[in-house]
Structures are given as structure tokens and as C-alpha cells.
Design a protein around this motif. Structure first.
Motif, PDB file in Angstrom:
ATOM      1  N   PRO A   6       0.842  -1.206   0.000  1.00 37.95           N
ATOM      2  CA  PRO A   6       0.000   0.000   0.000  1.00 37.95           C
ATOM      3  C   PRO A   6       0.874   1.252   0.000  1.00 37.95           C
ATOM      4  O   PRO A   6       0.889   2.039   0.955  1.00 37.95           O
ATOM      5  CB  PRO A   6      -0.790  -0.150   1.300  1.00 37.95           C
ATOM      6  CG  PRO A   6       0.156  -0.858   2.223  1.00 37.95           C
ATOM      7  CD  PRO A   6       0.965  -1.800   1.350  1.00 37.95           C
ATOM      8  N   LEU A   7       1.617   1.463  -1.086  1.00 33.31           N
ATOM      9  CA  LEU A   7       2.653   2.495  -1.089  1.00 33.31           C
ATOM     10  C   LEU A   7       2.139   3.847  -1.556  1.00 33.31           C
ATOM     11  O   LEU A   7       2.317   4.863  -0.879  1.00 33.31           O
ATOM     12  CB  LEU A   7       3.821   2.042  -1.965  1.00 33.31           C
ATOM     13  CG  LEU A   7       5.059   2.928  -1.953  1.00 33.31           C
ATOM     14  CD1 LEU A   7       5.712   2.924  -0.589  1.00 33.31           C
ATOM     15  CD2 LEU A   7       6.057   2.463  -3.018  1.00 33.31           C
ATOM     16  N   LEU A   8       1.482   3.891  -2.742  1.00 40.44           N
ATOM     17  CA  LEU A   8       1.060   5.144  -3.349  1.00 40.44           C
ATOM     18  C   LEU A   8      -0.416   5.070  -3.730  1.00 40.44           C
ATOM     19  O   LEU A   8      -1.062   4.026  -3.582  1.00 40.44           O
ATOM     20  CB  LEU A   8       1.917   5.433  -4.583  1.00 40.44           C
ATOM     21  CG  LEU A   8       3.427   5.577  -4.319  1.00 40.44           C
ATOM     22  CD1 LEU A   8       4.201   5.595  -5.630  1.00 40.44           C
ATOM     23  CD2 LEU A   8       3.723   6.821  -3.506  1.00 40.44           C
ATOM     24  N   LEU A   9      -0.953   6.173  -4.244  1.00 39.88           N
ATOM     25  CA  LEU A   9      -2.386   6.229  -4.541  1.00 39.88           C
ATOM     26  C   LEU A   9      -2.813   5.148  -5.523  1.00 39.88           C
ATOM     27  O   LEU A   9      -3.900   4.578  -5.409  1.00 39.88           O
ATOM     28  CB  LEU A   9      -2.743   7.603  -5.121  1.00 39.88           C
ATOM     29  CG  LEU A   9      -2.730   8.791  -4.153  1.00 39.88           C
ATOM     30  CD1 LEU A   9      -3.004  10.080  -4.909  1.00 39.88           C
ATOM     31  CD2 LEU A   9      -3.766   8.605  -3.050  1.00 39.88           C
ATOM     32  N   TYR A  10      -1.949   4.842  -6.525  1.00 34.85           N
ATOM     33  CA  TYR A  10      -2.313   3.885  -7.561  1.00 34.85           C
ATOM     34  C   TYR A  10      -1.495   2.597  -7.475  1.00 34.85           C
ATOM     35  O   TYR A  10      -1.433   1.842  -8.451  1.00 34.85           O
ATOM     36  CB  TYR A  10      -2.148   4.514  -8.942  1.00 34.85           C
ATOM     37  CG  TYR A  10      -3.069   5.679  -9.194  1.00 34.85           C
ATOM     38  CD1 TYR A  10      -4.404   5.476  -9.535  1.00 34.85           C
ATOM     39  CD2 TYR A  10      -2.617   6.982  -9.070  1.00 34.85           C
ATOM     40  CE1 TYR A  10      -5.262   6.542  -9.761  1.00 34.85           C
ATOM     41  CE2 TYR A  10      -3.466   8.065  -9.293  1.00 34.85           C
ATOM     42  CZ  TYR A  10      -4.780   7.841  -9.636  1.00 34.85           C
ATOM     43  OH  TYR A  10      -5.622   8.895  -9.857  1.00 34.85           O
ATOM     44  N   SER A  11      -0.886   2.327  -6.331  1.00 36.70           N
ATOM     45  CA  SER A  11      -0.069   1.119  -6.212  1.00 36.70           C
ATOM     46  C   SER A  11      -0.897  -0.144  -6.418  1.00 36.70           C
ATOM     47  O   SER A  11      -0.480  -1.061  -7.124  1.00 36.70           O
ATOM     48  CB  SER A  11       0.619   1.074  -4.842  1.00 36.70           C
ATOM     49  OG  SER A  11       1.633   2.045  -4.755  1.00 36.70           O
ATOM     50  N   ALA A  12      -2.063  -0.215  -5.798  1.00 34.02           N
ATOM     51  CA  ALA A  12      -2.848  -1.449  -5.840  1.00 34.02           C
ATOM     52  C   ALA A  12      -3.326  -1.763  -7.251  1.00 34.02           C
ATOM     53  O   ALA A  12      -3.438  -2.929  -7.624  1.00 34.02           O
ATOM     54  CB  ALA A  12      -4.037  -1.338  -4.885  1.00 34.02           C
ATOM     55  N   ASN A  13      -3.612  -0.739  -8.051  1.00 31.68           N
ATOM     56  CA  ASN A  13      -4.169  -0.960  -9.386  1.00 31.68           C
ATOM     57  C   ASN A  13      -3.241  -0.469 -10.486  1.00 31.68           C
ATOM     58  O   ASN A  13      -3.684  -0.191 -11.605  1.00 31.68           O
ATOM     59  CB  ASN A  13      -5.528  -0.265  -9.516  1.00 31.68           C
ATOM     60  CG  ASN A  13      -5.453   1.229  -9.252  1.00 31.68           C
ATOM     61  OD1 ASN A  13      -4.799   1.650  -8.302  1.00 31.68           O
ATOM     62  ND2 ASN A  13      -6.125   2.030 -10.046  1.00 31.68           N
ATOM     63  N   SER A  14      -1.942  -0.373 -10.206  1.00 33.86           N
ATOM     64  CA  SER A  14      -1.009   0.191 -11.181  1.00 33.86           C
ATOM     65  C   SER A  14      -0.906  -0.643 -12.453  1.00 33.86           C
ATOM     66  O   SER A  14      -0.528  -0.114 -13.504  1.00 33.86           O
ATOM     67  CB  SER A  14       0.380   0.358 -10.552  1.00 33.86           C
ATOM     68  OG  SER A  14       0.882  -0.898 -10.111  1.00 33.86           O
ATOM     69  N   ASP A  15      -1.211  -1.932 -12.383  1.00 32.23           N
ATOM     70  CA  ASP A  15      -1.172  -2.785 -13.576  1.00 32.23           C
ATOM     71  C   ASP A  15      -2.447  -2.716 -14.400  1.00 32.23           C
ATOM     72  O   ASP A  15      -2.473  -3.176 -15.545  1.00 32.23           O
ATOM     73  CB  ASP A  15      -0.923  -4.243 -13.180  1.00 32.23           C
ATOM     74  CG  ASP A  15       0.486  -4.468 -12.647  1.00 32.23           C
ATOM     75  OD1 ASP A  15       1.403  -3.757 -13.097  1.00 32.23           O
ATOM     76  OD2 ASP A  15       0.664  -5.348 -11.779  1.00 32.23           O
ATOM     77  N   VAL A  16      -3.514  -2.172 -13.834  1.00 30.36           N
ATOM     78  CA  VAL A  16      -4.823  -2.164 -14.499  1.00 30.36           C
ATOM     79  C   VAL A  16      -5.045  -0.775 -15.085  1.00 30.36           C
ATOM     80  O   VAL A  16      -5.635   0.111 -14.456  1.00 30.36           O
ATOM     81  CB  VAL A  16      -5.952  -2.551 -13.526  1.00 30.36           C
ATOM     82  CG1 VAL A  16      -7.269  -2.751 -14.292  1.00 30.36           C
ATOM     83  CG2 VAL A  16      -5.594  -3.816 -12.760  1.00 30.36           C
ATOM     84  N   GLY A  17      -4.546  -0.577 -16.297  1.00 34.60           N
ATOM     85  CA  GLY A  17      -4.579   0.746 -16.906  1.00 34.60           C
ATOM     86  C   GLY A  17      -5.968   1.300 -17.125  1.00 34.60           C
ATOM     87  O   GLY A  17      -6.137   2.519 -17.237  1.00 34.60           O
ATOM     88  N   ALA A  18      -6.988   0.451 -17.177  1.00 32.81           N
ATOM     89  CA  ALA A  18      -8.346   0.925 -17.391  1.00 32.81           C
ATOM     90  C   ALA A  18      -8.905   1.654 -16.177  1.00 32.81           C
ATOM     91  O   ALA A  18      -9.963   2.277 -16.266  1.00 32.81           O
ATOM     92  CB  ALA A  18      -9.264  -0.252 -17.748  1.00 32.81           C
TER      93      ALA A  18
END
Length: 430
Positions: A120-132
Motif C-alpha cells: 500500500p505504497l502510493l495512490l495507484y499502487s494497488a491498481n497500477s497494472d490495471v490501466g483501465a
């Protein structure tokens, strides 16, 4: 408290092998995500591993599948596999098991997980692989390179408090991670170093705590993390003593075989990371997104001792979302000054062994992994459907005295460069 990598792997494997047997008859959910991205720069050298004037599909393209299945009561199993460019080879793709964890929700406001999971590092860490799920064509690399690993093997908890229109979330984790730090060397110094890309494996014991506030329209995030890092190369230099050959002539010693005092080393690096982030809704369908990170190395003078951040403004216009952002990363002054001194240091050719000494100075500078750059980007995303987006972006990057995202021509000493990157991508979740 320290958990060895082997102990964590045994723990995760044992938990999975016991509990997966209970999932055969359970209802499962299978989902996926993919990005097909093309990018090209206006320079003949590589930037961010792959970008040059020949173009590449490798920077952002990936394919992933995720399985979620209940086991019993409030226990669930989550597995995610991803195919993407290798993290330790510039010329290969490989499948990885990104997530593999057991979760338990004893009450609605508590969530416990064990296994391999996302930091849980940054705002988009959890979904950084899901570009949509976000509008940026490429998350600002200056910020999203704070840690060499995005996943951890261990234990995590999440506690949630609901209060009117506010949701507070406290997340903590403890575990281990293995990753590879990439360097690009301009010189060969046998027997250990060869010119070109070099990957050094690192193992980390990690612990962290984050707090997030969600309101109807805004998100605020604060995180504190610590990593104890051990390198596959063994003890790491914490500094480099300067050895005088003659008045005003000498070299920074990096190899024990070179004459001079012993090189000071540390068995492990102690790294602290502070992160701050906010996503704020503004009038007229504008959004403001900003993140800041401070990565401090406590017991060595090294280039990864950095400050980084970005600030973005986005505007939703129907299905279109144009955006602009500024991003930057800079090594701490003491470490950047050390990098500059080593990189510029040369001995005259009449000194015995001058070629090897000068090659060692350039190699030591490259191994510092120092940063001094900023970028501006203009981009736009178009939402084809609730689960798919097309994105385009132009990014302009300027580097200063250090540029570790760039693979420089072998014969050049300078670091001040400009790079323009153009990218087009399609992202979908299914």
C-alpha cells in the motif's frame, strides 16, 4: 522483528497448500486485465529501459488474470498471474505470480491477509497494472520508482472506520521481498563489471503503515515504510575514500585491490520511505492529483537517497479526460555531490594504470544510481466503455547532473539531455 525470505515462502506455501484443497467446490470469480501500448522517443539511446527512436511495445504492455474464490465462512483466496517484460532481463517477457494470498474478514471493518500481496505504497499502487482504472497513459516514473518492488510476501491488516461521508483506512504490513536493481555501466572493469545493463538482486525485510481518508470526492494518503536491504553482492560500500597519487590528483577507491585505505561497507542498507498523496475534486469537473515521496538511506551515501513527486490537473469532458502533469526526482545533495565528484574525476594518461582507474571512476558513478530530472506531460484518455480506455501522451523530460533512467552512449560523460516520448495505449479490464 525480522522474517527471512525462506520462512515467509514456507509460511505462504503451507497456507496455500492446506486451504486450496477446500476451493474445489467453491464459487470462483475470474477476471482479467490487459494493456497494449506503443511508445517511441526522439533519441537513439534507451530511456526507461526500452524507449528509443525505434519504438517499443515493452514499456507498458501486459496481460493479467485474477482468480478470487471463497474458501469457507469469511475466508477467501486470491491469485493473480501476470505476463509482462522481465524485471531482470531487458530482452525477455516472463509470467509472474503477482498475488497469492489468503484473506479473512472477521468483521466488516477488519481485513487480514497473508501471502504475496501488493504494497500500500502510493495512490495507484494497488491498481497500477490495471490501466483501465486511471487516466494517465503511464504513471509518472519519477514517483512510481520509489521502491524496487511493488509486492511483499508476509502479513497485512486493514482497519476501516466509517463516519458520515468519511471513510478512514489504516493499513499495515510486515514481510519480505526480492527484487532487482538495474544499473547501466559505461565501462567494463573485470572481473565483476561489464559495460551495459547490470541487475543486482536484493532481498528486503519490510514493514509499513499507511493511513487514508476517503470522502465523497477526495482522497488523502500518508505512508511510512522501512526496508532492511541485503544485496546479492554482499556488503555494500557506504562511501569511497579518496586516494591521492600526487597533489590534486587521485581517485575514489571502490575496489579493495586498489591501493589505499579499506572501503567502508555496510551489511545491509536501512531505507525509510515517507509518502504523501491527495486526489481532490475541483469545480467544473477538474481534478487535482499530487504525490510526494522521500526515500532516505540512513547508513550510506548513495544515489537512491531521493525526493520525488508530481502534480497533475485533469478535466473530464464527457468521455474525454485531458491532463497535464509535472514530475521530478532528485538525489539528496550530499549523495548527488558525491556522484558528481566521482563521475568527473580523472587521472592524467601518464599515471600508470590510468585507463583502469578512470574506468573505475565512471563505473562507481554509474553504480550510484543517482537522479536529477523533471518531466512535463500532456495526455488524454477516452473511455470506450466502463472497463476500457484509449490513451495518448506526449512527455518531455530534462535531465541534469545525473540520469539513471537513461542508458547513455558508452563514450559520453555528460548527463544533461532532453527526451520526448510519444505513447498510445489501449487498456481493458474483463
Amino acid at each position: 522483528m525480522k522474517i527471512s525470505l525462506q520462512q515467509t515462502q514456507i509460511l505462504c506455501a503451507s497456507a496455500l497448500s492446506v486451504l486450496m484443497s477446500a476451493t474445489a467446490a467453491a464459487e470462483t470469480q475470474l477476471s482479467g486485465f490487459a494493456t497494449l501500448s506503443a511508445a517511441i522517443s526522439d533519441q537513439d539511446f534507451n530511456y526507461q529501459r526500452y524507449l528509443n527512436d525505434g519504438g517499443t511495445f515493452n514499456r507498458d504492455s501486459l496481460l493479467g488474470l485474477q482468480l478470487e474464490t471463497p474458501i469457507f465462512n469469511n475466508w477467501n483466496l486470491t491469485l493473480q498471474v501476470k505476463g509482462a517484460p522481465s524485471t531482470h532481463d531487458d530482452n525477455a517477457w516472463e509470467p509472474t505470480l503477482s498475488w497469492a494470498f489468503i484473506s479473512w474478514r472477521p468483521t466488516d471493518d477488519w481485513l487480514l491477509r497473508v501471502g504475496k500481496l501488493r504494497l500500500p505504497l502510493l495512490l495507484y499502487s494497488a491498481n497500477s497494472d490495471v490501466g483501465a482504472t486511471f487516466d494517465f497513459a503511464h504513471l509518472p516514473p519519477e514517483m512510481y520508482s520509489l521502491l524496487p518492488s511493488t509486492d511483499v510476501k508476509g502479513f497485512a491488516f486493514t482497519k476501516t472506520w466509517l463516519n458520515d461521508n468519511h471513510e478512514w483506512t489504516l493499513e499495515g504490513y510486515l514481510g519480505t521481498a526480492h527484487s532487482d536493481w538495474r544499473y547501466f555501466l559505461r565501462e567494463s572493469v573485470p572481473p565483476d563489471f561489464t559495460a551495459g545493463a547490470l541487475y543486482i538482486g536484493v532481498d528486503m525485510n519490510m514493514i509499513g503503515l499507511t493511513a487514508t481518508l476517503h470522502t465523497d470526492k477526495n482522497t488523502w494518503h500518508l505512508g511510512l515504510h522501512r526496508a532492511e536491504l541485503v544485496s546479492d553482492y554482499g556488503p555494500l560500500p557506504s562511501d569511497a575514500p579518496f586516494v591521492f597519487i600526487a597533489p590534486n590528483i587521485g581517485y575514489f577507491k571502490i575496489f579493495e585491490e586498489m591501493p589505499g585505505p579499506a572501503v567502508p561497507t555496510v551489511d545491509q542498507l536501512i531505507i525509510d520511505v515517507l509518502t504523501l498523496g491527495a486526489e481532490i475534486t475541483l469545480p467544473n469537473d477538474f481534478r487535482l492529483i499530487g504525490e510526494y515521496g522521500r526515500r532516505r538511506i540512513n547508513n550510506a551515501i548513495m544515489g537512491p537517497d531521493t525526493s520525488a513527486g508530481y502534480l497533475a490537473v485533469l478535466k473530464q469532458i464527457g468521455r474525454w479526460t485531458p491532463y497535464v502533469y509535472w514530475a521530478g526526482i532528485r538525489t539528496a545533495p550530499q549523495a548527488l555531490g558525491f556522484y558528481t565528484a566521482v563521475n568527473q574525476n580523472r587521472v592524467p594518461d601518464f599515471i600508470p594504470g590510468a585507463a583502469l582507474i578512470n574506468a573505475s571512476q565512471r563505473t562507481e558513478a554509474d553504480l550510484q544510481g543517482a537522479f536529477d530530472q523533471y518531466s512535463v506531460a500532456l495526455g488524454i484518455s477516452y473511455q470506450l466503455s466502463p472497463t476500457s480506455k484509449i490513451k495518448a501522451e506526449w512527455q518531455h523530460t530534462r535531465t541534469g547532473s545525473a540520469a539513471s533512467f537513461i542508458d547513455p552512449p558508452f563514450t559520453e560523460d555528460g548527463s544533461e539531455r532532453q527526451v520526448n516520448v510519444f505513447s498510445l495505449s489501449y487498456s481493458v479490464a474483463f
